[in-house]
Design a protein around this motif. Structure first.
Motif, PDB file in Angstrom:
ATOM      1  N   ARG A  50      -9.339 -13.883  -0.469  1.00  0.00           N
ATOM      2  CA  ARG A  50      -9.328 -13.804   1.041  1.00  0.00           C
ATOM      3  C   ARG A  50      -9.780 -12.597   1.701  1.00  0.00           C
ATOM      4  O   ARG A  50     -10.298 -12.675   2.718  1.00  0.00           O
ATOM      5  CB  ARG A  50      -7.639 -14.113   1.274  1.00  0.00           C
ATOM      6  N   LEU A  51      -9.411 -11.486   1.100  1.00  0.00           N
ATOM      7  CA  LEU A  51      -9.891 -10.364   1.471  1.00  0.00           C
ATOM      8  C   LEU A  51     -11.372 -10.248   1.395  1.00  0.00           C
ATOM      9  O   LEU A  51     -12.053  -9.701   2.503  1.00  0.00           O
ATOM     10  CB  LEU A  51      -9.371  -9.255   0.691  1.00  0.00           C
ATOM     11  N   ARG A  52     -11.980 -10.334   0.260  1.00  0.00           N
ATOM     12  CA  ARG A  52     -13.414 -10.478   0.352  1.00  0.00           C
ATOM     13  C   ARG A  52     -14.161 -11.439   1.329  1.00  0.00           C
ATOM     14  O   ARG A  52     -14.951 -11.102   2.179  1.00  0.00           O
ATOM     15  CB  ARG A  52     -13.916 -11.314  -1.255  1.00  0.00           C
TER      16      ARG A  52
ATOM     17  N   ASN B  48     -17.210  -2.958   0.700  1.00  0.00           N
ATOM     18  CA  ASN B  48     -15.881  -3.697   0.458  1.00  0.00           C
ATOM     19  C   ASN B  48     -16.170  -5.112  -0.300  1.00  0.00           C
ATOM     20  O   ASN B  48     -14.993  -5.835  -0.842  1.00  0.00           O
ATOM     21  CB  ASN B  48     -15.225  -4.174   1.584  1.00  0.00           C
TER      22      ASN B  48
ATOM     23  N   ASP C  24      -9.206  -1.849   7.783  1.00  0.00           N
ATOM     24  CA  ASP C  24      -9.947  -1.131   6.797  1.00  0.00           C
ATOM     25  C   ASP C  24     -11.428  -0.812   7.243  1.00  0.00           C
ATOM     26  O   ASP C  24     -12.215   0.190   7.069  1.00  0.00           O
ATOM     27  CB  ASP C  24      -9.988  -1.609   5.553  1.00  0.00           C
TER      28      ASP C  24
ATOM     29  N   ASP D  99      -4.202  -6.905   9.970  1.00  0.00           N
ATOM     30  CA  ASP D  99      -5.478  -7.652   9.486  1.00  0.00           C
ATOM     31  C   ASP D  99      -6.104  -6.841   8.417  1.00  0.00           C
ATOM     32  O   ASP D  99      -6.847  -6.134   9.044  1.00  0.00           O
ATOM     33  CB  ASP D  99      -6.045  -8.372  10.328  1.00  0.00           C
ATOM     34  N   LEU D 100      -6.271  -6.723   7.111  1.00  0.00           N
ATOM     35  CA  LEU D 100      -6.533  -5.590   6.450  1.00  0.00           C
ATOM     36  C   LEU D 100      -8.190  -5.330   6.576  1.00  0.00           C
ATOM     37  O   LEU D 100      -8.623  -4.312   6.672  1.00  0.00           O
ATOM     38  CB  LEU D 100      -6.274  -5.718   4.880  1.00  0.00           C
ATOM     39  N   PRO D 101      -9.139  -6.495   6.590  1.00  0.00           N
ATOM     40  CA  PRO D 101     -10.449  -6.489   6.629  1.00  0.00           C
ATOM     41  C   PRO D 101     -10.802  -5.821   8.087  1.00  0.00           C
ATOM     42  O   PRO D 101     -11.593  -4.945   8.193  1.00  0.00           O
ATOM     43  CB  PRO D 101     -11.026  -8.097   6.769  1.00  0.00           C
TER      44      PRO D 101
ATOM     45  N   HIS E 273      -5.200 -13.222  -2.929  1.00  0.00           N
ATOM     46  CA  HIS E 273      -5.428 -12.201  -1.881  1.00  0.00           C
ATOM     47  C   HIS E 273      -6.889 -11.637  -2.002  1.00  0.00           C
ATOM     48  O   HIS E 273      -7.318 -11.370  -1.036  1.00  0.00           O
ATOM     49  CB  HIS E 273      -4.247 -11.056  -2.215  1.00  0.00           C
ATOM     50  N   ILE E 274      -7.165 -11.314  -3.066  1.00  0.00           N
ATOM     51  CA  ILE E 274      -8.573 -10.455  -3.378  1.00  0.00           C
ATOM     52  C   ILE E 274      -9.677 -11.325  -2.826  1.00  0.00           C
ATOM     53  O   ILE E 274     -10.589 -10.809  -2.193  1.00  0.00           O
ATOM     54  CB  ILE E 274      -8.853 -10.032  -4.773  1.00  0.00           C
TER      55      ILE E 274
END
Length: 448
Positions: free
Chosen positions: A389-391, A356, A273, A268-270, A386-387
């Motif tokens: 969702r990441l935000r 971020n 990171d 889970d990148l958020p 993806h970007i």
């Protein structure tokens, strides 16, 4: 007279542009139209990186990637041909991917892309060019390895993995010496020339025939079958442990601490990171405040996740005075322990969110940066949004999320530490701090 500083407004909202997808021949074109962006980026992505190389062909992907720059005529003929159209060649190899491309004015994009297609599908790959490129990589390998931080980084794989990852991406020198021009041509034919790949096109595409670009690049090449990644085996030996790469009389040490992590698809990148940012990814991070600001041991320290299709690595890196190396190691471990015990503060959570999200409009303001994001999406099978969702993931983060991530993703008891420095002054103090057994190696013997 001094002017009054402008009042900061609210951060601008950001949404990643929606790509357009086209099936062309055996490949796929992914395009983003950016009105007014008259300098375009084109990337051709193949899933043919270093991870799949055979033991007797380590470095063949990196060598082939560089040799393509010699073009269809050989002898570095591609860059001058591109320059006539104001275009620039772009290429790189990772463990997972083989990427080539051009950046060019949109009104010369068809010509530049035609040169890309020739270079990728029908390069000369003459013996003399491949051998020259191989010699350049070998010379650069040892030149780069004279930098302590690079030396430590290249030695890290052997402490975490068996198999291909135990050797640097460009291949160990002795192995690379055995990679012949014929091996390069065989790799190129089977993994690049005959495989369509995915073509990325980003820029002002109002007058660009994107389908024609795909037809020119893919030709008769066919789609490659997708393969499921297989996690590599861990390196043998007790954990944690310390490897010292002896650099006699060095006044500084390059300190690298790392452990294995899950693959990109399993993270889970958020959260990952975010906890990495708190620990060492921002100037206000725990490690930087301790090692730089309080102790004065270093100019800076950082940490990050290196995530691949089949595995990953979490690493902390810094450079410190020789006499402070052992304490830098224990101080870093203490900060990990404190983060896992106490969690994060609301101030740290806010900093993670802002760092971020606020800069996204600038981070993705160029064709090159948008193309880079699309490359990551293709290599790691990420959705088109993806970007976004990441935000959203960073915006939803809570202090509890990061506290849980510290427990899940940070594994100090599985840490390996690689230090490039003066072994005579380091071995005793490192043995005393209890970070695991200490082994000393001569760098010259690492890849022989």
């Amino acid at each position: 007279m001094l002017q009054t500083r402008p009042v900061l407004g609210d951060p601008a909202s950001y949404a990643f542009p929606k790509p357009r997808r086209l099936a062309v021949g055996g490949g796929t074109v992914v395009a983003i139209d950016v009105p007014g962006q008259t300098f375009a980026s084109v990337r051709l992505v193949h899933l043919a990186g270093g991870a799949a190389e055979a033991p007797d062909r380590m470095g063949v992907a990196a060598l082939a990637n560089e040799a393509l720059e010699d073009g269809v005529l050989g002898n570095s003929s591609l860059p001058p041909a591109l320059e006539r159209h104001g275009a620039e060649w772009v290429s790189r190899v990772t463990w997972d991917s083989f990427v080539t491309g051009v950046d060019a004015p949109v009104n010369r994009l068809a010509d530049a892309t035609a040169l890309l297609a020739e270079a990728v599908r029908t390069p000369a790959l003459r013996d003399e060019d491949v051998l020259r490129r191989r010699d350049q990589i070998l010379e650069r390998f040892w030149l780069d390895a004279s930098v302590p931080s690079t030396l430590a980084t290249r030695a890290l794989g052997s402490q975490l993995f068996t198999g291909r990852y135990a050797t640097p991406l460009s291949g160990a020198p002795e192995r690379l010496k055995g990679v012949t021009p014929e091996a390069v041509r065989e790799f190129h034919a089977s993994s690049i020339a005959d495989v369509a790949g995915t073509l990325i096109v980003v820029g002002d595409l109002s007058d660009v025939d994107v389908e024609a670009l795909g037809t020119a690049v893919f030709g008769s090449a066919q789609a490659a079958p997708r393969t499921e990644p297989t996690p590599p085996e861990p390196a043998p030996g007790e954990l944690p442990r310390v490897l010292v790469l002896d650099r006699p009389d060095s006044v500084q040490s390059a300190l690298l601490m790392a452990h294995r992590s899950p693959a990109r698809s399993q993270v889970d990148l958020p959260r990952a990171d975010g906890v990495s940012d708190v620990l060492g990814g921002m100037f206000t991070s725990r490690l930087n405040m301790e090692l730089r600001e309080r102790l004065g041991y270093t100019y800076g320290v950082g940490c990050r996740f290196d995530l691949r299709r089949d595995s990953g690595v979490f690493l902390i890196s810094t450079q410190v005075d020789t006499d402070t190396t052992a304490h830098s190691l224990t101080a870093s471990l203490a900060e990990i322990d404190r983060l896992q015990r106490e969690g994060v503060t609301e101030g740290e959570l806010s900093a993670v969110r802002e760092s971020n999200t606020v800069g996204l409009p600038v981070a993705y303001s160029t064709a090159r940066s948008l193309a880079g994001a699309l490359v990551e999406m293709i290599v790691h099978d990420l959705p088109e949004d993806h970007i976004d969702r990441l935000r959203a993931g960073f915006e939803r983060l809570t202090a509890d999320d990061l506290a849980q991530a510290a427990q899940e993703y940070l594994r100090p008891r599985e840490m390996v530490t690689v230090i490039a420095g003066d072994a005579k002054r380091l071995e005793g103090p490192l043995s005393d701090v209890g970070a695991g057994p200490v082994t000393v190696r001569d760098p010259e013997t690492l890849w022989s």
